[in-house]
Design a protein around this motif. Structure first.
Motif, PDB file in Angstrom:
ATOM      1  N   ARG A  96      44.270  -9.338   3.089  1.00 55.14           N
ATOM      2  CA  ARG A  96      44.802  -8.748   4.308  1.00 55.14           C
ATOM      3  C   ARG A  96      44.073  -9.293   5.545  1.00 55.14           C
ATOM      4  NH1 ARG A  96      45.044  -2.474   3.883  1.00 55.14           N
ATOM      5  NH2 ARG A  96      46.329  -2.992   2.102  1.00 55.14           N
ATOM      6  N   LEU A  97      42.752  -9.368   5.463  1.00 61.60           N
ATOM      7  CA  LEU A  97      41.955  -9.877   6.591  1.00 61.60           C
ATOM      8  C   LEU A  97      42.196 -11.371   6.811  1.00 61.60           C
ATOM      9  CD1 LEU A  97      38.633  -7.942   5.897  1.00 61.60           C
ATOM     10  CD2 LEU A  97      40.309  -7.472   7.701  1.00 61.60           C
ATOM     11  N   GLN A  98      42.336 -12.134   5.724  1.00 57.44           N
ATOM     12  CA  GLN A  98      42.625 -13.556   5.853  1.00 57.44           C
ATOM     13  C   GLN A  98      43.997 -13.784   6.482  1.00 57.44           C
ATOM     14  OE1 GLN A  98      42.061 -14.839   1.796  1.00 57.44           O
ATOM     15  NE2 GLN A  98      39.923 -15.409   2.158  1.00 57.44           N
ATOM     16  N   MET A  99      44.965 -12.981   6.088  1.00 58.33           N
ATOM     17  CA  MET A  99      46.316 -13.103   6.662  1.00 58.33           C
ATOM     18  C   MET A  99      46.299 -12.785   8.149  1.00 58.33           C
ATOM     19  SD  MET A  99      48.138 -14.271   4.266  1.00 58.33           S
ATOM     20  CE  MET A  99      49.783 -14.104   4.902  1.00 58.33           C
ATOM     21  N   ALA A 100      45.520 -11.796   8.548  1.00 57.96           N
ATOM     22  CA  ALA A 100      45.400 -11.468   9.971  1.00 57.96           C
ATOM     23  C   ALA A 100      44.779 -12.635  10.728  1.00 57.96           C
ATOM     24  CB  ALA A 100      44.564 -10.195  10.162  1.00 57.96           C
ATOM     25  N   ALA A 101      43.752 -13.249  10.149  1.00 59.13           N
ATOM     26  CA  ALA A 101      43.093 -14.378  10.804  1.00 59.13           C
ATOM     27  C   ALA A 101      44.041 -15.566  10.937  1.00 59.13           C
ATOM     28  CB  ALA A 101      41.839 -14.783  10.021  1.00 59.13           C
ATOM     29  N   VAL A 102      44.809 -15.854   9.885  1.00 60.38           N
ATOM     30  CA  VAL A 102      45.748 -16.974   9.910  1.00 60.38           C
ATOM     31  C   VAL A 102      46.860 -16.738  10.924  1.00 60.38           C
ATOM     32  CG1 VAL A 102      47.515 -18.173   8.544  1.00 60.38           C
ATOM     33  CG2 VAL A 102      45.255 -17.737   7.566  1.00 60.38           C
ATOM     34  N   SER A 103      47.325 -15.506  11.019  1.00 59.28           N
ATOM     35  CA  SER A 103      48.428 -15.197  11.938  1.00 59.28           C
ATOM     36  C   SER A 103      47.952 -15.023  13.379  1.00 59.28           C
ATOM     37  CB  SER A 103      49.173 -13.944  11.480  1.00 59.28           C
ATOM     38  OG  SER A 103      48.348 -12.797  11.627  1.00 59.28           O
ATOM     39  N   GLY A 104      46.631 -14.987  13.566  1.00 66.53           N
ATOM     40  CA  GLY A 104      46.090 -14.856  14.918  1.00 66.53           C
ATOM     41  C   GLY A 104      46.080 -13.434  15.438  1.00 66.53           C
ATOM     42  N   THR A 105      46.280 -12.466  14.578  1.00 64.10           N
ATOM     43  CA  THR A 105      46.258 -11.067  15.007  1.00 64.10           C
ATOM     44  C   THR A 105      44.877 -10.464  14.747  1.00 64.10           C
ATOM     45  OG1 THR A 105      47.038 -10.250  12.869  1.00 64.10           O
ATOM     46  CG2 THR A 105      48.716 -10.750  14.536  1.00 64.10           C
ATOM     47  N   GLN A 106      44.592  -9.410  15.433  1.00 64.70           N
ATOM     48  CA  GLN A 106      43.329  -8.704  15.276  1.00 64.70           C
ATOM     49  C   GLN A 106      43.357  -7.911  13.966  1.00 64.70           C
ATOM     50  OE1 GLN A 106      41.010  -9.334  17.388  1.00 64.70           O
ATOM     51  NE2 GLN A 106      39.445  -7.951  16.668  1.00 64.70           N
ATOM     52  N   PRO A 107      42.352  -8.066  13.106  1.00 63.13           N
ATOM     53  CA  PRO A 107      42.359  -7.297  11.854  1.00 63.13           C
ATOM     54  C   PRO A 107      42.168  -5.808  12.131  1.00 63.13           C
ATOM     55  CG  PRO A 107      40.318  -8.555  12.066  1.00 63.13           C
ATOM     56  CD  PRO A 107      41.189  -8.933  13.218  1.00 63.13           C
ATOM     57  N   ASP A 108      42.727  -5.011  11.231  1.00 57.51           N
ATOM     58  CA  ASP A 108      42.591  -3.563  11.338  1.00 57.51           C
ATOM     59  C   ASP A 108      41.122  -3.184  11.190  1.00 57.51           C
ATOM     60  OD1 ASP A 108      43.993  -0.851  11.301  1.00 57.51           O
ATOM     61  OD2 ASP A 108      42.787  -0.769   9.444  1.00 57.51           O
ATOM     62  N   ASN A 109      40.619  -2.358  12.099  1.00 59.44           N
ATOM     63  CA  ASN A 109      39.206  -1.955  12.105  1.00 59.44           C
ATOM     64  C   ASN A 109      38.822  -1.218  10.823  1.00 59.44           C
ATOM     65  OD1 ASN A 109      37.037  -2.496  13.700  1.00 59.44           O
ATOM     66  ND2 ASN A 109      37.120  -0.558  14.839  1.00 59.44           N
ATOM     67  N   ASP A 110      39.701  -0.325  10.349  1.00 58.56           N
ATOM     68  CA  ASP A 110      39.423   0.402   9.105  1.00 58.56           C
ATOM     69  C   ASP A 110      39.306  -0.555   7.923  1.00 58.56           C
ATOM     70  OD1 ASP A 110      39.403   2.822  10.429  1.00 58.56           O
ATOM     71  OD2 ASP A 110      41.498   3.299   9.938  1.00 58.56           O
ATOM     72  N   ASP A 111      40.229  -1.548   7.863  1.00 59.65           N
ATOM     73  CA  ASP A 111      40.175  -2.534   6.788  1.00 59.65           C
ATOM     74  C   ASP A 111      38.867  -3.319   6.846  1.00 59.65           C
ATOM     75  OD1 ASP A 111      42.651  -1.808   5.826  1.00 59.65           O
ATOM     76  OD2 ASP A 111      43.716  -3.538   6.668  1.00 59.65           O
ATOM     77  N   MET A 112      38.458  -3.680   8.050  1.00 59.53           N
ATOM     78  CA  MET A 112      37.226  -4.450   8.226  1.00 59.53           C
ATOM     79  C   MET A 112      36.011  -3.645   7.734  1.00 59.53           C
ATOM     80  SD  MET A 112      36.084  -7.370   9.231  1.00 59.53           S
ATOM     81  CE  MET A 112      36.945  -8.146  10.549  1.00 59.53           C
ATOM     82  N   GLN A 113      35.953  -2.380   8.097  1.00 61.55           N
ATOM     83  CA  GLN A 113      34.822  -1.531   7.692  1.00 61.55           C
ATOM     84  C   GLN A 113      34.823  -1.303   6.182  1.00 61.55           C
ATOM     85  OE1 GLN A 113      35.017   1.986  10.124  1.00 61.55           O
ATOM     86  NE2 GLN A 113      34.013   0.981  11.865  1.00 61.55           N
ATOM     87  N   ARG A 114      36.008  -1.056   5.619  1.00 62.39           N
ATOM     88  CA  ARG A 114      36.104  -0.852   4.166  1.00 62.39           C
ATOM     89  C   ARG A 114      35.694  -2.127   3.421  1.00 62.39           C
ATOM     90  NH1 ARG A 114      41.224   0.887   1.875  1.00 62.39           N
ATOM     91  NH2 ARG A 114      39.950   1.492   0.127  1.00 62.39           N
ATOM     92  N   PHE A 115      36.135  -3.277   3.934  1.00 70.20           N
ATOM     93  CA  PHE A 115      35.798  -4.545   3.304  1.00 70.20           C
ATOM     94  C   PHE A 115      34.285  -4.778   3.327  1.00 70.20           C
ATOM     95  CE2 PHE A 115      35.122  -9.183   3.464  1.00 70.20           C
ATOM     96  CZ  PHE A 115      35.708  -9.539   2.260  1.00 70.20           C
ATOM     97  N   GLN A 116      33.668  -4.510   4.440  1.00 71.97           N
ATOM     98  CA  GLN A 116      32.221  -4.685   4.555  1.00 71.97           C
ATOM     99  C   GLN A 116      31.475  -3.736   3.610  1.00 71.97           C
ATOM    100  OE1 GLN A 116      31.652  -4.184   8.780  1.00 71.97           O
ATOM    101  NE2 GLN A 116      32.043  -6.351   9.208  1.00 71.97           N
TER     102      GLN A 116
END
Length: 161
Positions: A96-116
């Motif tokens: 999900r985070l990689q797809m956001a980076a490829v599409s140029g969109t800001q990753p979801d903050n909750d997803d980022m925190q959960r991933f970390q």
């Protein structure tokens, strides 16, 4: 089917000959990986794609040190249901985070925190970090093989060098 030098033939009527095509198997003498694929040629000189070659390549991959290490670590790590569930969530979030980076969109903050958080849990276990690193090494090898094959077929997969 007979495999070998360019003069070898396939089938009863010797309508096809084979030729070695270098793709990359482990060569003990040089310490390098090499997969030798064979391409069959009809009498008219045109190459014939053979799935048997792909199956031999798959067998070579399964026999490689990278695959053997990855597979053994995977079995060990996935035996623990909690770790297996965390890895599934980790990979889902990673994609999900990689797809956001490829599409140029800001990753979801909750997803980022959960991933970390999940990353910290997983990489805190030696066997899990070894598994993830072994998986990455195997993926790099397979990507290299795919790059060689797509280059030979003149197909741009957007994988770069």
């Amino acid at each position: 089917m007979t495999w070998g030098r360019t003069s070898d033939t396939i089938g009863r009527n010797a309508a096809t000959r084979v030729s070695p095509f270098f793709v990359g198997n482990w060569d003990e003498s040089s310490g390098q990986k090499r997969f030798y694929l064979r391409i069959a040629y009809r009498k008219d000189g045109h190459a014939v794609m053979e799935h048997a070659t792909a199956h031999r390549l798959a067998q070579e991959i399964r026999q490689s040190e990278e695959y053997q290490t990855y597979h053994a670590l995977k079995e060990e790590v996935m035996a623990d249901e909690t770790t297996a569930a965390l890895l599934k969530e980790y990979k889902k979030l990673q994609l999900r985070l990689q797809m956001a980076a490829v599409s140029g969109t800001q990753p979801d903050n909750d997803d980022m925190q959960r991933f970390q958080g999940i990353s910290a849990l997983l990489f805190g276990k030696l066997e899990v970090s070894q598994y993830l690193l072994a998986e990455m090494r195997l993926q790099q090898e397979v990507a290299g093989i795919l790059r060689i094959i797509t280059d030979a077929a003149d197909i741009d997969m957007g994988m770069g060098q």
